[in-house]
Write a protein that holds these residues in place. Structure first.
Motif, PDB file in Angstrom:
ATOM      1  N   LYS A  75       0.623  -1.141  -0.292  1.00 10.71           N
ATOM      2  CA  LYS A  75      -0.066   0.406  -0.478  1.00 10.71           C
ATOM      3  C   LYS A  75       0.762   1.418   0.523  1.00 10.71           C
ATOM      4  CE  LYS A  75      -4.328  -1.498   2.135  1.00 10.71           C
ATOM      5  NZ  LYS A  75      -4.474  -2.478   2.965  1.00 10.71           N
ATOM      6  N   MET A  76       2.161   1.649   0.587  1.00  5.33           N
ATOM      7  CA  MET A  76       3.294   2.013   1.133  1.00  5.33           C
ATOM      8  C   MET A  76       3.926   2.625  -0.496  1.00  5.33           C
ATOM      9  SD  MET A  76       4.153   1.556   4.468  1.00  5.33           S
ATOM     10  CE  MET A  76       6.064   2.707   3.969  1.00  5.33           C
ATOM     11  N   ILE A  77       3.355   1.430  -1.562  1.00  6.48           N
ATOM     12  CA  ILE A  77       4.295   1.691  -3.117  1.00  6.48           C
ATOM     13  C   ILE A  77       4.130   2.958  -3.272  1.00  6.48           C
ATOM     14  CG2 ILE A  77       4.719   0.781  -5.337  1.00  6.48           C
ATOM     15  CD1 ILE A  77       4.576  -1.479  -4.057  1.00  6.48           C
ATOM     16  N   PRO A  78       2.912   3.863  -3.862  1.00  5.92           N
ATOM     17  CA  PRO A  78       2.311   4.655  -4.682  1.00  5.92           C
ATOM     18  C   PRO A  78       3.589   6.157  -3.365  1.00  5.92           C
ATOM     19  CG  PRO A  78       0.284   3.530  -4.084  1.00  5.92           C
ATOM     20  CD  PRO A  78       1.530   2.705  -2.966  1.00  5.92           C
ATOM     21  N   LEU A  79       3.938   5.882  -2.062  1.00  2.00           N
ATOM     22  CA  LEU A  79       4.383   7.103  -1.575  1.00  2.00           C
ATOM     23  C   LEU A  79       5.485   7.078  -1.510  1.00  2.00           C
ATOM     24  CD1 LEU A  79       2.623   6.673   2.022  1.00  2.00           C
ATOM     25  CD2 LEU A  79       1.511   7.980   0.247  1.00  2.00           C
ATOM     26  N   MET A  80       6.536   6.189  -1.821  1.00  2.00           N
ATOM     27  CA  MET A  80       7.469   5.827  -2.536  1.00  2.00           C
ATOM     28  C   MET A  80       8.345   6.388  -3.024  1.00  2.00           C
ATOM     29  SD  MET A  80       8.471   1.966  -2.410  1.00  2.00           S
ATOM     30  CE  MET A  80       7.886   0.701  -0.738  1.00  2.00           C
ATOM     31  N   PRO A  81       9.749   7.282  -3.283  1.00  2.00           N
ATOM     32  CA  PRO A  81      10.489   8.340  -3.529  1.00  2.00           C
ATOM     33  C   PRO A  81      10.491   7.514  -5.236  1.00  2.00           C
ATOM     34  CG  PRO A  81      11.006   8.475  -1.509  1.00  2.00           C
ATOM     35  CD  PRO A  81      10.697   7.061  -1.610  1.00  2.00           C
ATOM     36  N   LYS A  82      10.212   8.134  -6.605  1.00  2.00           N
ATOM     37  CA  LYS A  82      10.182   7.894  -7.341  1.00  2.00           C
ATOM     38  C   LYS A  82      11.738   7.123  -8.005  1.00  2.00           C
ATOM     39  CE  LYS A  82       7.781   8.566 -11.384  1.00  2.00           C
ATOM     40  NZ  LYS A  82       7.001   8.921 -12.280  1.00  2.00           N
ATOM     41  N   SER A  92       7.488  -1.057 -12.889  1.00  2.00           N
ATOM     42  CA  SER A  92       8.252  -1.657 -11.387  1.00  2.00           C
ATOM     43  C   SER A  92       7.577  -1.739 -10.712  1.00  2.00           C
ATOM     44  CB  SER A  92       9.508  -0.509 -11.001  1.00  2.00           C
ATOM     45  OG  SER A  92       9.649   0.251 -13.066  1.00  2.00           O
ATOM     46  N   THR A  93       6.792  -0.828 -10.366  1.00  2.00           N
ATOM     47  CA  THR A  93       5.851  -0.992  -9.070  1.00  2.00           C
ATOM     48  C   THR A  93       4.962  -2.018  -9.367  1.00  2.00           C
ATOM     49  OG1 THR A  93       3.885  -0.003 -10.314  1.00  2.00           O
ATOM     50  CG2 THR A  93       5.657   1.800  -8.294  1.00  2.00           C
ATOM     51  N   ARG A  94       4.364  -2.855 -10.571  1.00  2.00           N
ATOM     52  CA  ARG A  94       3.160  -3.689 -10.687  1.00  2.00           C
ATOM     53  C   ARG A  94       4.063  -5.460 -10.043  1.00  2.00           C
ATOM     54  NH1 ARG A  94       0.823  -1.728 -14.911  1.00  2.00           N
ATOM     55  NH2 ARG A  94       2.558  -2.935 -15.949  1.00  2.00           N
ATOM     56  N   ARG A  95       5.569  -5.083 -10.732  1.00  2.00           N
ATOM     57  CA  ARG A  95       6.765  -6.034 -10.506  1.00  2.00           C
ATOM     58  C   ARG A  95       6.684  -6.157  -8.747  1.00  2.00           C
ATOM     59  NH1 ARG A  95       6.049  -6.501 -15.582  1.00  2.00           N
ATOM     60  NH2 ARG A  95       4.557  -8.509 -14.973  1.00  2.00           N
ATOM     61  N   MET A  96       6.610  -4.469  -7.662  1.00  2.00           N
ATOM     62  CA  MET A  96       6.739  -4.761  -6.737  1.00  2.00           C
ATOM     63  C   MET A  96       5.882  -5.491  -6.000  1.00  2.00           C
ATOM     64  SD  MET A  96       8.948  -1.523  -5.886  1.00  2.00           S
ATOM     65  CE  MET A  96      10.388  -0.761  -7.078  1.00  2.00           C
ATOM     66  N   LYS A  97       4.711  -4.693  -6.053  1.00  2.00           N
ATOM     67  CA  LYS A  97       3.553  -5.367  -5.500  1.00  2.00           C
ATOM     68  C   LYS A  97       3.680  -6.809  -5.782  1.00  2.00           C
ATOM     69  CE  LYS A  97       0.739  -1.301  -6.674  1.00  2.00           C
ATOM     70  NZ  LYS A  97      -0.081  -0.955  -7.326  1.00  2.00           N
ATOM     71  N   VAL A 132      13.211  -1.592  -0.888  1.00  2.00           N
ATOM     72  CA  VAL A 132      12.559   0.036  -0.684  1.00  2.00           C
ATOM     73  C   VAL A 132      13.155   0.538   0.117  1.00  2.00           C
ATOM     74  CG1 VAL A 132      11.947   2.118  -1.957  1.00  2.00           C
ATOM     75  CG2 VAL A 132      11.941  -0.290  -3.311  1.00  2.00           C
ATOM     76  N   PHE A 133      11.690  -0.390   1.061  1.00  2.00           N
ATOM     77  CA  PHE A 133      11.659   0.533   2.458  1.00  2.00           C
ATOM     78  C   PHE A 133      12.840   0.466   3.184  1.00  2.00           C
ATOM     79  CE2 PHE A 133      10.548  -0.684   7.112  1.00  2.00           C
ATOM     80  CZ  PHE A 133       9.677   0.024   6.889  1.00  2.00           C
ATOM     81  N   LYS A 134      13.497  -0.547   3.113  1.00  5.48           N
ATOM     82  CA  LYS A 134      14.804  -0.466   4.477  1.00  5.48           C
ATOM     83  C   LYS A 134      15.710   0.812   3.571  1.00  5.48           C
ATOM     84  CE  LYS A 134      15.651  -5.285   5.531  1.00  5.48           C
ATOM     85  NZ  LYS A 134      16.260  -5.986   5.512  1.00  5.48           N
ATOM     86  N   ALA A 135      15.701   0.613   2.270  1.00  7.30           N
ATOM     87  CA  ALA A 135      16.171   2.541   1.761  1.00  7.30           C
ATOM     88  C   ALA A 135      15.799   3.496   2.257  1.00  7.30           C
ATOM     89  CB  ALA A 135      16.368   1.864  -0.126  1.00  7.30           C
ATOM     90  N   MET A 136      14.603   3.402   2.333  1.00 10.71           N
ATOM     91  CA  MET A 136      14.079   5.242   2.537  1.00 10.71           C
ATOM     92  C   MET A 136      14.558   5.167   4.223  1.00 10.71           C
ATOM     93  SD  MET A 136      10.151   4.871   1.580  1.00 10.71           S
ATOM     94  CE  MET A 136       9.592   6.299   2.250  1.00 10.71           C
ATOM     95  N   PHE A 137      14.764   4.132   4.956  1.00  9.76           N
ATOM     96  CA  PHE A 137      14.746   4.124   6.357  1.00  9.76           C
ATOM     97  C   PHE A 137      16.124   3.878   7.150  1.00  9.76           C
ATOM     98  CE2 PHE A 137      10.219   3.912   5.614  1.00  9.76           C
ATOM     99  CZ  PHE A 137      10.000   5.436   6.499  1.00  9.76           C
ATOM    100  N   GLY A 138      17.144   3.826   5.984  1.00 10.01           N
ATOM    101  CA  GLY A 138      18.458   3.800   5.838  1.00 10.01           C
ATOM    102  C   GLY A 138      18.414   2.559   6.977  1.00 10.01           C
ATOM    103  N   ILE A 139      17.882   1.416   6.808  1.00 11.89           N
ATOM    104  CA  ILE A 139      18.096   0.027   7.475  1.00 11.89           C
ATOM    105  C   ILE A 139      18.745  -1.140   6.983  1.00 11.89           C
ATOM    106  CG2 ILE A 139      16.928  -1.939   8.902  1.00 11.89           C
ATOM    107  CD1 ILE A 139      14.083  -0.791   8.506  1.00 11.89           C
ATOM    108  N   GLY A 140      19.754  -1.290   7.171  1.00 12.60           N
ATOM    109  CA  GLY A 140      20.792  -2.245   7.140  1.00 12.60           C
ATOM    110  C   GLY A 140      21.448  -2.099   5.421  1.00 12.60           C
TER     111      GLY A 140
END
Ligand SMILES: Cc1cc2nc3c(=O)[nH]c(=O)nc-3n(C[C@H](O)[C@H](O)[C@H](O)COP(=O)(O)OP(=O)(O)OC[C@H]3O[C@@H](n4cnc5c(N)ncnc54)[C@H](O)[C@@H]3O)c2cc1C
Length: 302
Positions: free
Chosen positions: A8-15, A279-284, A293-301
């Motif tokens: 659900k968060m994919i549309p909010l992710m930076p391009k 790309s977003t369809r493949r991620m879903k 992407v989520f980890k990259a957004m928050f600098g995890i790992g």
């Protein structure tokens, strides 16, 4: 649960982050990128199908640009003598604007491919376009364009009957699960039900191989792959009578093993500026990827 939240968060992710992860499914922005992938896979003995990224076009002018870009792909395949064929998204050709207009665009491409001794295939999009896409395919076949193939989605309950309805054309059918989210009234929603319908549909196409049908077996699902391999072996089908198809960037080792074992394998190679929707369809489809992407957004790992 967390995966669903991520999707659900994919549309909010930076391009830029979507691109960083999504680019594994895309050859690049230019046709040269698709050519490069095709030549590399050709060295291993495989082929590709090239798709110009773009879909759900709402202006005729844009659809004509899409058509011309696809036409350039056909020219490039001929000029570079690539083991490749064009995949066509009907809504990129204007199917959402005007059926007759889209038909003329697709026909122009199919006719050009035929003249150059190439095959091409109409991709299948979401269910509002299923009938229109099948009509387009039938009309082309009725006009003698036997170089065009179609895609059918095991997720849709209607697909078995749709296959039966086009068997007279000796169809070249890419059978896949279907990537679009569909309402439960018309689609199977459980993974096991989709898988079992996929197998049933493949079986039907395979039974018609002696009558001229040709399955393009599009999956990365291990159970489905093993089912297909057994079907081929048990029936003694020759490698010219079917092919496996996989997406760029997915299960490459398994794909190369199929090739080594003597099957024809084709990779779906999309390219172009319009990469976001694909790309977003493949991620879903694969929330593990969205997790990167989520980890990259928050600098995890990182
Ligand atoms: C050549 C080709 C053309 C296609 N054309 C269409 C079309 O025209 N219309 C349409 O609706 N759909 C199309 N699809 C997509 C298809 O409908 C499925 O959504 C997709 O193939 C995933 O289904 P699967 O059978 O591989 O099974 P899944 O269960 O989705 O995947 C099986 C395994 O493959 C791996 N995998 C799958 N997807 C990914 C991913 N994105 N990233 C990383 N690993 C992954 C995972 O290991 C997963 O467990 C096409 C697929 C292919 C291969």
């Amino acid at each position: 649960m967390f995966n669903q939240l991520l999707v659900k968060m994919i549309p909010l992710m930076p391009k830029s982050l979507v691109w960083a992860v999504g680019k594994r499914y895309i050859a690049g922005l230019k046709i040269e990128d698709a050519v490069k992938y095709t030549k590399a896979f050709q060295e291993l003995g495989g082929g590709t199908t090239i798709d110009v990224l773009g879909e759900f076009v709402s202006e005729k002018e844009r659809a004509i640009k899409e058509r011309d870009a696809s036409s350039f792909v056909i020219d490039t395949i001929a000029r570079e003598q690539l083991p490749s064929y064009l995949s066509i998204k009907p809504t990129a050709q204007g199917l959402g604007i005007d059926t007759e207009f889209a038909y003329e665009n697709v026909k122009m491409l199919v006719a050009q491919a035929k003249k150059m001794g190439q095959r091409c295939r109409i991709d299948m999009e979401d269910s509002p376009y299923t009938d229109k896409t099948l009509d387009l395919y039938r009309k082309l076949q009725d006009e003698g364009y036997d170089n065009v193939g179609i895609v059918l989605q095991a997720k849709l309950k209607r697909t078995y009957t749709d296959i039966q309805s086009i068997l007279k054309y000796k169809p070249n059918i890419r059978i896949c699960k279907g990537i679009y989210i569909e309402p439960a009234e018309i689609a199977y929603t459980k993974k096991e039900d989709i898988r079992s319908n996929w197998m049933k549909c493949l079986q039907l196409i395979a039974e018609n191989i002696p009558n001229g049908a040709y399955p393009a077996i599009a999956t990365h699902d291990e159970e489905q792959l093993q089912f297909a391999e057994k079907l081929i072996k048990d029936n003694g089908f020759k490698k010219e009578q079917y092919q496996f198809e996989m997406l760029l960037g997915v299960r490459e080792e398994r794909r190369n093993r199929l090739l080594k074992e003597g099957h024809n394998v084709t990779i779906y190679v999309p390219f172009g500026e319009d990469w976001y929707g694909y790309s977003t369809r493949r991620m879903k489809e694969n929330p593990e990827v969205a997790m990167h992407v989520f980890k990259a957004m928050f600098g995890i790992g990182q």
